[in-house]
Design a protein around this motif. Structure first.
Motif, PDB file in Angstrom:
ATOM      1  N   ALA A 121       0.834  -1.319  -0.008  1.00 36.89           N
ATOM      2  CA  ALA A 121      -0.009  -0.010   0.073  1.00 36.89           C
ATOM      3  C   ALA A 121       0.900   1.305  -0.253  1.00 36.89           C
ATOM      4  CB  ALA A 121      -1.039   0.098   1.329  1.00 36.89           C
ATOM      5  N   GLY A 122       2.015   1.274   0.850  1.00 36.77           N
ATOM      6  CA  GLY A 122       2.961   2.347   0.692  1.00 36.77           C
ATOM      7  C   GLY A 122       3.255   2.705   2.026  1.00 36.77           C
ATOM      8  N   LYS A 123       3.120   1.838   2.907  1.00 36.99           N
ATOM      9  CA  LYS A 123       3.483   2.104   4.353  1.00 36.99           C
ATOM     10  C   LYS A 123       4.923   2.596   4.644  1.00 36.99           C
ATOM     11  CE  LYS A 123       2.471  -2.132   5.514  1.00 36.99           C
ATOM     12  NZ  LYS A 123       1.999  -2.719   4.358  1.00 36.99           N
ATOM     13  N   THR A 124       6.019   1.612   4.163  1.00 32.07           N
ATOM     14  CA  THR A 124       7.288   2.117   4.389  1.00 32.07           C
ATOM     15  C   THR A 124       7.570   3.565   3.547  1.00 32.07           C
ATOM     16  OG1 THR A 124       7.588  -0.452   4.444  1.00 32.07           O
ATOM     17  CG2 THR A 124       9.560   1.057   4.262  1.00 32.07           C
ATOM     18  N   THR A 125       7.188   3.544   2.415  1.00 31.45           N
ATOM     19  CA  THR A 125       7.483   4.794   1.592  1.00 31.45           C
ATOM     20  C   THR A 125       6.978   6.079   2.603  1.00 31.45           C
ATOM     21  OG1 THR A 125       7.147   3.403  -0.217  1.00 31.45           O
ATOM     22  CG2 THR A 125       7.064   5.826  -0.535  1.00 31.45           C
ATOM     23  N   LEU A 126       5.566   5.913   2.781  1.00 30.45           N
ATOM     24  CA  LEU A 126       5.089   7.110   3.594  1.00 30.45           C
ATOM     25  C   LEU A 126       5.712   7.287   4.858  1.00 30.45           C
ATOM     26  CD1 LEU A 126       3.193   9.564   3.537  1.00 30.45           C
ATOM     27  CD2 LEU A 126       1.278   7.819   4.431  1.00 30.45           C
ATOM     28  N   MET A 133       6.390  -3.513  -8.850  1.00 35.73           N
ATOM     29  CA  MET A 133       7.490  -2.471  -8.751  1.00 35.73           C
ATOM     30  C   MET A 133       8.359  -2.658  -7.945  1.00 35.73           C
ATOM     31  SD  MET A 133       6.487   1.285  -9.379  1.00 35.73           S
ATOM     32  CE  MET A 133       5.281   1.349  -7.846  1.00 35.73           C
ATOM     33  N   ARG A 134       7.984  -3.197  -6.750  1.00 32.74           N
ATOM     34  CA  ARG A 134       8.982  -3.252  -5.577  1.00 32.74           C
ATOM     35  C   ARG A 134       9.997  -4.521  -5.899  1.00 32.74           C
ATOM     36  NH1 ARG A 134       6.230  -3.738   0.181  1.00 32.74           N
ATOM     37  NH2 ARG A 134       5.560  -5.645  -0.360  1.00 32.74           N
ATOM     38  N   GLY A 135       9.484  -5.546  -6.796  1.00 36.13           N
ATOM     39  CA  GLY A 135      10.457  -6.603  -7.250  1.00 36.13           C
ATOM     40  C   GLY A 135      11.125  -7.455  -5.992  1.00 36.13           C
TER      41      GLY A 135
HETATM   42  N1  ADP Z   1       1.724   6.611  -3.384  1.00 33.36           N
HETATM   43  C1  ADP Z   1       2.455   5.904  -4.175  1.00 33.36           C
HETATM   44  N2  ADP Z   1       2.651   5.979  -5.486  1.00 33.36           N
HETATM   45  C2  ADP Z   1       3.334   5.151  -6.352  1.00 33.36           C
HETATM   46  N3  ADP Z   1       4.336   4.245  -5.999  1.00 33.36           N
HETATM   47  C3  ADP Z   1       4.260   4.021  -4.646  1.00 33.36           C
HETATM   48  C4  ADP Z   1       3.414   4.767  -3.673  1.00 33.36           C
HETATM   49  N4  ADP Z   1       3.575   4.171  -2.536  1.00 33.36           N
HETATM   50  C5  ADP Z   1       4.388   3.150  -2.725  1.00 33.36           C
HETATM   51  N5  ADP Z   1       4.878   3.118  -3.849  1.00 33.36           N
HETATM   52  C6  ADP Z   1       5.814   2.280  -4.280  1.00 33.36           C
HETATM   53  O1  ADP Z   1       5.104   0.781  -4.177  1.00 33.36           O
HETATM   54  C7  ADP Z   1       6.024  -0.066  -3.556  1.00 33.36           C
HETATM   55  C8  ADP Z   1       5.838  -0.526  -2.366  1.00 33.36           C
HETATM   56  O2  ADP Z   1       5.434   0.256  -1.451  1.00 33.36           O
HETATM   57  P1  ADP Z   1       6.145   0.065   0.273  1.00 33.36           P
HETATM   58  O3  ADP Z   1       5.981   1.545   0.692  1.00 33.36           O
HETATM   59  O4  ADP Z   1       7.143  -0.796   0.264  1.00 33.36           O
HETATM   60  O5  ADP Z   1       4.727  -0.608   0.606  1.00 33.36           O
HETATM   61  P2  ADP Z   1       4.236  -1.341   1.913  1.00 33.36           P
HETATM   62  O6  ADP Z   1       5.258  -0.876   3.034  1.00 33.36           O
HETATM   63  O7  ADP Z   1       2.954  -0.788   2.424  1.00 33.36           O
HETATM   64  O8  ADP Z   1       4.178  -2.635   1.535  1.00 33.36           O
HETATM   65  C9  ADP Z   1       7.525   0.646  -3.536  1.00 33.36           C
HETATM   66  O9  ADP Z   1       8.077   0.656  -4.713  1.00 33.36           O
HETATM   67  C10 ADP Z   1       7.204   1.959  -3.688  1.00 33.36           C
HETATM   68  O10 ADP Z   1       8.084   3.073  -4.194  1.00 33.36           O
END
Ligand code: ADP
Ligand SMILES: Nc1nc2c(ncn2[C@H]2C[C@H](O)[C@@H](COP(=O)(O)O)O2)c(=O)[nH]1
Length: 207
Positions: free
Chosen positions: A15-20, A141-143
């Protein structure tokens, strides 16, 4: 504890947890607690054979998060210092209720409640909701190799479970503020102004 001192970012896989949480930690200058993923010895085995490895994996996550949150209490929370994590301890139950059954689930459930009863609860949860297509795209995309053949039914179920879990937390922990973000629409990575809006909302709560 002052209002808003402990922030947790939650949402299903990808979902983007680590990123956010990383972006917020940098922007607000708050220490970040990050989940152990790459070093997890059971994750790859788990995705190959869920039935065989689920108990070991769920216990590993639970013990790691317990240790991290225990350390967080002494290092930050007891001193009124802010901290942000890319998970809420409740996610252990969200996953384990799907991956465990019978005696193993019952044992896990009891251990979970014994271990987590006195752990600190976040003051603020940022819940990123996203649909299956968005999650699959981001996982790709994260791969990470071990996630590439994930059963879509498992992910779909987790999306539903997360919604139920957040509703349940809102009821059982009414003092916790929950900010819900539509992860399909809001792209805080490429649109800086969308990230700034999240920051304003968080700051508003942390006042
Ligand atoms: N809002 C967003 N828009 C585009 N790409 C995103 C977004 N949030 C996360 N990503 C990408 O999606 C992938 C998963 O994000 P990540 O933060 O690792 O998710 P989670 O921690 O929730 O599993 C990463 O490659 C990140 O760069
Ligand atoms: N069975 C469980 N799997 C979990 C748990 N916490 C995380 N995970 C998996 C999901 C991903 O493959 C990977 C990293 O999680 P992200 O949501 O940060 O992408 O680990 C759990 O408690 N049980």
């Amino acid at each position: 504890m002052s209002t808003g001192s402990f922030i947790a970012v939650e949402g299903p896989i990808g979902a983007g947890k680590t990123t956010l949480s990383t972006m917020l930690s940098q922007k607000l200058n708050i220490p970040l607690l990050k989940e152990i993923v790459e070093e997890n010895p059971f994750l790859g085995k788990f995705y190959d054979n869920i039935e065989e490895w689920s108990f070991q994996l769920e216990m590993f996550f639970l013990c790691n998060r317990y240790k991290q949150l225990e350390d967080t209490t002494t290092k930050y929370i007891q001193h009124g210092r802010q901290v942000i994590s890319d998970y809420h301890i409740y996610k252990n139950l969200i996953f384990a209720q799907r991956t465990l059954s019978g005696v193993k689930w019952e044992k896990y459930r009891q251990i979970y409640h014994i271990l987590t009863g006195d752990l600190p609860k976040p003051d603020l949860i940022i819940y990123i909701r996203a649909d299956l297509q968005t999650l699959l795209k981001r996982i790709k995309m994260r791969g990470r190799s071990f996630e590439q053949n994930m059963d879509t039914a498992y992910l779909e179920q987790l999306i539903i479970d997360y919604d139920h879990a957040m509703a349940s937390l809102a009821e059982s922990e009414p003092d916790t503020k929950i900010i819900t973000i539509d992860g399909n629409q809001i792209d805080f990575v490429t649109h800086r102004e969308q990230f700034d809006l999240i920051v304003s909302e968080v700051k508003e709560y942390m006042k």
